[in-house]
Design an enzyme around this catalytic site. Sequence first.
Site, PDB file in Angstrom:
ATOM      1  N   HIS A   3      13.508  33.426  42.773  1.00  0.00           N
ATOM      2  CA  HIS A   3      12.494  34.443  42.479  1.00  0.00           C
ATOM      3  C   HIS A   3      13.130  35.670  41.814  1.00  0.00           C
ATOM      4  O   HIS A   3      12.582  36.770  41.853  1.00  0.00           O
ATOM      5  CB  HIS A   3      11.740  34.885  43.743  1.00  0.00           C
ATOM      6  CG  HIS A   3      11.320  33.744  44.625  1.00  0.00           C
ATOM      7  ND1 HIS A   3      10.183  33.002  44.386  1.00  0.00           N
ATOM      8  CD2 HIS A   3      11.910  33.193  45.716  1.00  0.00           C
ATOM      9  CE1 HIS A   3      10.071  32.051  45.301  1.00  0.00           C
ATOM     10  NE2 HIS A   3      11.115  32.139  46.119  1.00  0.00           N
ATOM     11  N   SER A  15      22.216  47.889  18.118  1.00  0.00           N
ATOM     12  CA  SER A  15      21.009  48.697  17.934  1.00  0.00           C
ATOM     13  C   SER A  15      21.313  49.825  16.967  1.00  0.00           C
ATOM     14  O   SER A  15      22.376  50.455  17.037  1.00  0.00           O
ATOM     15  CB  SER A  15      20.545  49.269  19.282  1.00  0.00           C
ATOM     16  OG  SER A  15      19.546  50.267  19.086  1.00  0.00           O
ATOM     17  N   THR A  39       0.859  -1.182   0.000  1.00  0.00           N
ATOM     18  CA  THR A  39       0.000   0.000   0.000  1.00  0.00           C
ATOM     19  C   THR A  39       0.889   1.223   0.000  1.00  0.00           C
ATOM     20  O   THR A  39       2.093   1.141   0.279  1.00  0.00           O
ATOM     21  CB  THR A  39      -0.907   0.025   1.245  1.00  0.00           C
ATOM     22  OG1 THR A  39      -1.645   1.247   1.259  1.00  0.00           O
ATOM     23  CG2 THR A  39      -0.079  -0.055   2.527  1.00  0.00           C
TER      24      THR A  39
END
Length: 470
Positions: free
Chosen positions: A145, A275, A112
């Site tokens: 954190h 930049s 197939t």
Amino acid sequence: MATLGAEEDALARYRSPLVSRYASAEMGFNFSERKKFGTWRRLWLYLAQAEKSLGLPITDEQIQEMEANLDNIDFQMAAEEEKKLRHDVMAHVHTFAHCCPKAAAIIHLGATSCYVGDNTLARVISRLADFAEKYADLPTLGFTHYQPAQLTTVGKRCCLWIQDLCMDLQNLERARDDLRFRGVKGTTGTQASFLQLFEGDHSKVEELDRLVTAKAGFKRAYMVTGQTYSRKVDIEVLSVLASLGASIHKICTDIRLLANLKEIEEPFEKDQIGSSAMPYKRNPMRSERCCSLARHLMTLVLDPLQTASVQWFERTLDDSANRRVCLAEAFLTADIILSTLQNISEGLVVYPKVIERRIRQELPFMATENIIMAMVKAGGNRQDCHEKIRVLSQQAAAVVKQEGGDNDFIARVRADPYFSPIHKQLESLLDPSSFTGRAPQQVAKFLKEEVRPALIPYQSKMGGKIELAL
């Protein structure tokens, strides 16, 4: 990609810039037309060889003709055949048959269409392992954190990155080793067509499945399939790649945060512009690119999840167009990200003086317990000492927070006669290396016992380079 259906060609054109601009040649080839359709021809050859060995009337001449034309692919003819037939597999059956006229009758016999349907990661781990080893002892401020916490070392933090990547390497190896060949199963997976070819001989059908599986380079085939292998296999593979994307996103986010702190930077070329408006900037563009593409990689696992959930009975065809995009995209994207991360890992720049200055700002407060213990040993009262330190530390904190000054807590301790018994001990009490615990030892043991052994299978014979195929 003329050999794809018209509805998929637009998606292929969307994918091509990613392949041509960023993907490595090896990964790009893995998803090229030549690799795909060359693999189909090899699978047809394996099938014919196995069928011949089990007694079907297939000649040596037919086998040799197929072997001679494995890479002789007329892509233009295949495109024209597909346009006429609207079936990519049959288009390539006809194209292969055109250059193999003697074998035309046995190509794809009984099959197939679904019969035909790791280097950079190890290198990144190796480079980061070298970096971790080099900076195993360099104290740096830890964060929980994203607030100042106990000290760690630059090398120990890097080992957190390496550990995630080692898990990804292990998962990739597992996914690769778990892959099985679909095998010779026929239209609905029952092997009925092959049972007919071999006149009801079940043993020959099973042997055909085994032979073709071995020729294709697999140790095992799935025992049961529909017309396709279970699409959950695609979930397994892309889940591993998505997990790799999460690891890389975390690593490159850490690097971006460290670049902001000016402690560690990715490579920055001499003439590179950060930049257009702010010429002083040194933007972490490589790490940003990795994060951007990693998010894309993580989302691609949603495609096979949804595809597997909507497969009907023995098969449906709404998987095909989706798989051609998401599977290729996942591997190509992973390849691009890893190549970029390799570049980063080979050129990380550390600024020890900046790290040292930040430690000096925070360490005095962390050292208060050590100061109290030293005072008690010198004959002081713990509660009195605690109150003295509380007052001085709050005064120093006010200078930092309200006046923008440096942390002058230790200067206040030195100026207070109460602490005179330990003034000579202050330097040793504030030695950063005494606050890193077993971080250096953990780095050494981790690299020796887990990381280096995991890389051994990928050491090539040429210059000790690391090799891993995704």
